[in-house]
Design a protein around this motif. Structure first.
Motif, mmCIF file in Angstrom:
data_model
loop_
_atom_site.group_PDB
_atom_site.id
_atom_site.type_symbol
_atom_site.label_atom_id
_atom_site.label_comp_id
_atom_site.label_asym_id
_atom_site.label_seq_id
_atom_site.Cartn_x
_atom_site.Cartn_y
_atom_site.Cartn_z
ATOM 1 N N UNK A 319 0.802 -1.204 0.000
ATOM 2 C CA UNK A 319 0.000 0.000 0.000
ATOM 3 C C UNK A 319 0.838 1.259 0.000
ATOM 4 N N UNK A 320 0.268 2.309 -0.588
ATOM 5 C CA UNK A 320 0.919 3.606 -0.569
ATOM 6 C C UNK A 320 1.852 3.882 -1.723
ATOM 7 N N UNK A 321 1.852 3.031 -2.732
ATOM 8 C CA UNK A 321 2.762 3.239 -3.866
ATOM 9 C C UNK A 321 2.260 4.388 -4.751
ATOM 10 N N UNK A 322 3.228 5.130 -5.315
ATOM 11 C CA UNK A 322 2.920 6.223 -6.238
ATOM 12 C C UNK A 322 3.570 5.909 -7.583
ATOM 13 N N UNK A 323 2.746 5.768 -8.605
ATOM 14 C CA UNK A 323 3.206 5.431 -9.953
ATOM 15 C C UNK A 323 2.954 6.654 -10.824
ATOM 16 N N UNK A 324 4.016 7.331 -11.283
ATOM 17 C CA UNK A 324 3.863 8.635 -11.919
ATOM 18 C C UNK A 324 4.701 8.758 -13.189
ATOM 19 N N UNK A 325 4.165 9.506 -14.143
ATOM 20 C CA UNK A 325 4.898 9.933 -15.339
ATOM 21 C C UNK A 325 5.515 8.740 -16.075
ATOM 22 N N UNK A 326 4.650 7.912 -16.649
ATOM 23 C CA UNK A 326 5.147 6.712 -17.307
ATOM 24 C C UNK A 326 4.452 6.411 -18.613
ATOM 25 N N UNK A 327 5.055 5.482 -19.342
ATOM 26 C CA UNK A 327 4.506 4.970 -20.598
ATOM 27 C C UNK A 327 4.572 3.455 -20.553
ATOM 28 N N UNK A 328 3.420 2.808 -20.767
ATOM 29 C CA UNK A 328 3.341 1.350 -20.783
ATOM 30 C C UNK A 328 2.767 0.931 -22.135
ATOM 31 N N UNK A 329 3.556 0.173 -22.885
ATOM 32 C CA UNK A 329 3.141 -0.279 -24.212
ATOM 33 C C UNK A 329 3.224 -1.800 -24.264
ATOM 34 N N UNK A 330 2.108 -2.456 -24.537
ATOM 35 C CA UNK A 330 2.113 -3.877 -24.817
ATOM 36 C C UNK A 330 1.850 -4.771 -23.621
ATOM 37 N N UNK A 331 0.720 -5.495 -23.667
ATOM 38 C CA UNK A 331 0.430 -6.537 -22.685
ATOM 39 C C UNK A 331 -0.318 -7.647 -23.402
ATOM 40 N N UNK A 332 0.259 -8.850 -23.391
ATOM 41 C CA UNK A 332 -0.372 -9.961 -24.099
ATOM 42 C C UNK A 332 -0.899 -11.046 -23.169
ATOM 43 N N UNK A 333 -1.098 -10.695 -21.886
ATOM 44 C CA UNK A 333 -1.655 -11.657 -20.939
ATOM 45 C C UNK A 333 -3.174 -11.570 -20.911
ATOM 46 N N UNK A 334 -3.885 -12.676 -21.010
ATOM 47 C CA UNK A 334 -5.348 -12.644 -20.914
ATOM 48 C C UNK A 334 -5.846 -12.213 -19.539
ATOM 49 N N UNK A 335 -4.988 -12.273 -18.516
ATOM 50 C CA UNK A 335 -5.391 -11.915 -17.155
ATOM 51 C C UNK A 335 -4.617 -10.728 -16.590
ATOM 52 N N UNK A 336 -3.646 -10.182 -17.312
ATOM 53 C CA UNK A 336 -2.811 -9.107 -16.797
ATOM 54 C C UNK A 336 -3.333 -7.732 -17.177
ATOM 55 N N UNK A 337 -3.031 -6.728 -16.336
ATOM 56 C CA UNK A 337 -3.442 -5.357 -16.609
ATOM 57 C C UNK A 337 -2.220 -4.446 -16.558
ATOM 58 N N UNK A 338 -2.445 -3.176 -16.878
ATOM 59 C CA UNK A 338 -1.339 -2.228 -16.890
ATOM 60 C C UNK A 338 -0.768 -1.981 -15.510
ATOM 61 N N UNK A 339 -1.588 -1.470 -14.573
ATOM 62 C CA UNK A 339 -1.195 -1.285 -13.175
ATOM 63 C C UNK A 339 -2.258 -1.931 -12.307
ATOM 64 N N UNK A 340 -1.830 -2.831 -11.432
ATOM 65 C CA UNK A 340 -2.769 -3.593 -10.610
ATOM 66 C C UNK A 340 -2.439 -3.447 -9.136
ATOM 67 N N UNK A 341 -3.409 -2.946 -8.350
ATOM 68 C CA UNK A 341 -3.364 -3.001 -6.886
ATOM 69 C C UNK A 341 -4.252 -4.161 -6.458
ATOM 70 N N UNK A 342 -3.724 -5.068 -5.635
ATOM 71 C CA UNK A 342 -4.552 -6.192 -5.200
ATOM 72 C C UNK A 342 -4.158 -6.684 -3.806
ATOM 73 N N UNK A 343 -5.155 -7.234 -3.097
ATOM 74 C CA UNK A 343 -4.955 -7.914 -1.807
ATOM 75 C C UNK A 343 -4.323 -7.016 -0.754
ATOM 76 N N UNK A 344 -4.791 -5.788 -0.636
ATOM 77 C CA UNK A 344 -4.248 -4.904 0.392
ATOM 78 C C UNK A 344 -4.760 -5.240 1.788
ATOM 79 N N UNK A 345 -5.738 -6.147 1.893
ATOM 80 C CA UNK A 345 -6.286 -6.486 3.206
ATOM 81 C C UNK A 345 -6.123 -7.960 3.565
ATOM 82 N N UNK A 346 -5.342 -8.721 2.797
ATOM 83 C CA UNK A 346 -5.206 -10.147 3.075
ATOM 84 C C UNK A 346 -4.023 -10.409 3.999
ATOM 85 N N UNK A 347 -3.907 -11.613 4.474
ATOM 86 C CA UNK A 347 -2.850 -11.982 5.414
ATOM 87 C C UNK A 347 -1.470 -11.685 4.831
ATOM 88 N N UNK A 348 -0.651 -11.039 5.626
ATOM 89 C CA UNK A 348 0.700 -10.699 5.186
ATOM 90 C C UNK A 348 0.813 -9.375 4.482
#
Length: 470
Positions: A319-348
């Motif tokens: 948590x608390x990450x800052x992603x700024x001033x970027x360029x993302x080109x190309x994703x060929x995963x059927x399940x992947x996204x450009x920027x993903x935040x996930x599971x901020x409330x799970x164990x660990x």
């Protein structure tokens, strides 16, 4: 210096002459007078000192400099480190400004033109003849290529504050650079080519590590598709705080930079190409159970017929990450996204909720652009721009998007508790214009336009080419 015998003779003469006055006024005792004379004697005999206190190159003295260059002084080792760019200034003819301790001299003298393309020595001499010699070690930036680096095999760090500089490291049987339980290490001006089941740089418990001006590439990758396993990252760090990675290119690794429990990292000017996976890797950057962190001024270009991506930037149990001033080109995963935040409330999970994605452009995404899912919330997406979204096959027969080419997602959190925001974003010419935000109830604000084209940000292009290579 007054000798003791002379001191007492002087004192007795002084007392005999002034005795009548002393008897009348009792202005000073013999003890007080001795104290005053001793203090004046100590002041006239200062401890010898022969030090450099500052070493710099001033813009007023050196053509090509727009700002002053200040050296880093290590008094313990009597070393001054300076960073010079030969493409900007003629490093063979530089004029230093040297500050030294009072009453001392330095040779060569301050303001004398010198060749700083290699290590130099300066000697400071105090007024009583004491001498101290300092090494001036230049780090050459902006001109890093195999021709002007020293050949090296893999390196294991053996001390705190160790410096690894100006090396061309090639390795097939261990990590390019490995750090375990040492702090303050600096890695700069290195090209690292690695292969096999290893990493370019791997570090554990390496607080305050700096990696700068480096190119790190996994060699012998297949012409296209994933690597043999997911443990061949360009950079991987575990349990290390205050990491700084800047001016670094990563290429063909399982993941570019993977940080596990690395709090408050700073990543700037990161250039990435063709992340190779396989799952669960495939990111330019992955944060795993990290508190905070800044990624700013970055780009990753994935050729979908070569790379094997997952999420381009993964923020997992962090948590608390800052992603700024970027360029993302190309994703060929059927399940992947450009920027993903996930599971901020799970164990660990560490770092609590929230994060920022700001001023980032996305092209050739299939499954998603930006998401806050599975217990993550309070993420703000500001001035995100996306176009060339893919609805068909994503490349290399990996299939189509599992989300039907969704743009923003916020599922896996109780309805109306997500607290996410979409602010001033642009989605242009989406292949599925009815599938932009889902579910809407987990966004407190949804503000985007879908009818404005834009010129994408320029990719980061770091210079690892010598003039002789052209």
């Amino acid at each position: 210096m007054i000798r003791p015998t002379t001191l007492y003779a002087t004192l007795l003469f002084y007392i005999s002459v002034t005795m009548p006055m002393l008897q009348l006024s009792s202005c000073a005792s013999e003890t007080e007078l001795l104290k005053e004379l001793n203090e004046s004697t100590e002041e006239s005999d200062p401890i010898p000192n022969a030090k450099i206190t500052n070493f710099s190159f001033l813009s007023v003295d050196n053509d090509g400099l727009t700002t002053d260059i200040i050296g880093t002084l290590d008094e313990n080792t009597k070393t001054v480190y300076i960073e010079l760019d030969p493409l900007v200034i003629p490093i063979e003819q530089l004029v230093p400004t040297i500050a030294i301790s009072p009453g001392s001299t330095v040779s060569p003298t301050s303001k004398t033109t010198q060749d700083f393309s290699h290590e130099l020595s300066y000697t400071v001499t105090s007024d009583n003849g004491t001498k101290t010699t300092y090494k001036i070690i230049p780090s050459i930036i902006g001109n890093i290529c195999t021709a002007n680096l020293q050949d090296s095999g893999p390196i294991k760090v053996t001390a705190n504050n160790q410096r690894i500089e100006n090396l061309y490291i090639r390795t097939t049987n261990q990590h390019g650079i490995e750090i375990n339980n040492y702090t303050g290490v600096i890695i700069s001006n290195c090209i690292i080519e690695y292969t096999g089941a290893f990493m370019g740089i791997k570090f554990t418990s390496a607080d305050n590590l700096t990696i700068k001006n480096c190119s790190i590439k996994y060699v012998n990758a297949p012409a296209k598709g994933p690597l043999e396993d997911a443990e061949r990252n360009c950079i991987e760090g575990i349990g290390s705080k205050n990491i700084v990675i800047t001016n670094v290119r990563v290429e063909d690794g399982s993941t570019g930079i993977r940080l596990n429990q690395c709090d408050d990292s700073v990543l700037k000017y990161i250039e990435g190409h063709n992340m190779r996976g396989p799952f669960p890797r495939g990111q330019l950057v992955q944060y795993d159970k990290c508190v905070g962190g800044l990624l700013e001024n970055f780009s990753v270009i994935n050729d979908r017929d070569i790379a094997w991506t997952e999420d381009n930037i993964s923020i997992y149990k962090s948590g608390g990450q800052q992603i700024k001033k970027g360029l993302i080109v190309g994703n060929n995963s059927p399940t992947g996204v450009g920027v993903l935040f996930e599971d901020q409330n799970t164990e660990g999970a560490r770092g609590g909720y929230g994060g920022i994605v700001e001023d980032v452009d996305f092209l050739e995404m299939g499954n998603g652009v930006a998401s806050s899912v599975e217990g993550s919330k309070n993420v703000t997406f500001t001035r995100i721009r996306a176009k060339q979204i893919i609805c068909g096959d994503l490349g290399q027969n990996r299939g189509k998007s599992t989300s039907n080419s969704l743009i923003f997602a916020a599922f896996g959190t109780t309805a109306n508790t997500g607290g996410n925001k979409i602010i001033d974003c642009i989605i242009y010419n989406s292949c599925n214009p009815t599938n932009i935000v889902w579910p809407e109830h987990n966004f407190d604000l949804i503000d985007y336009k879908d009818d404005i084209d834009f010129e994408p940000r320029k990719p980061i292009v770091l210079n690892f080419t010598c003039p002789s290579d052209n």
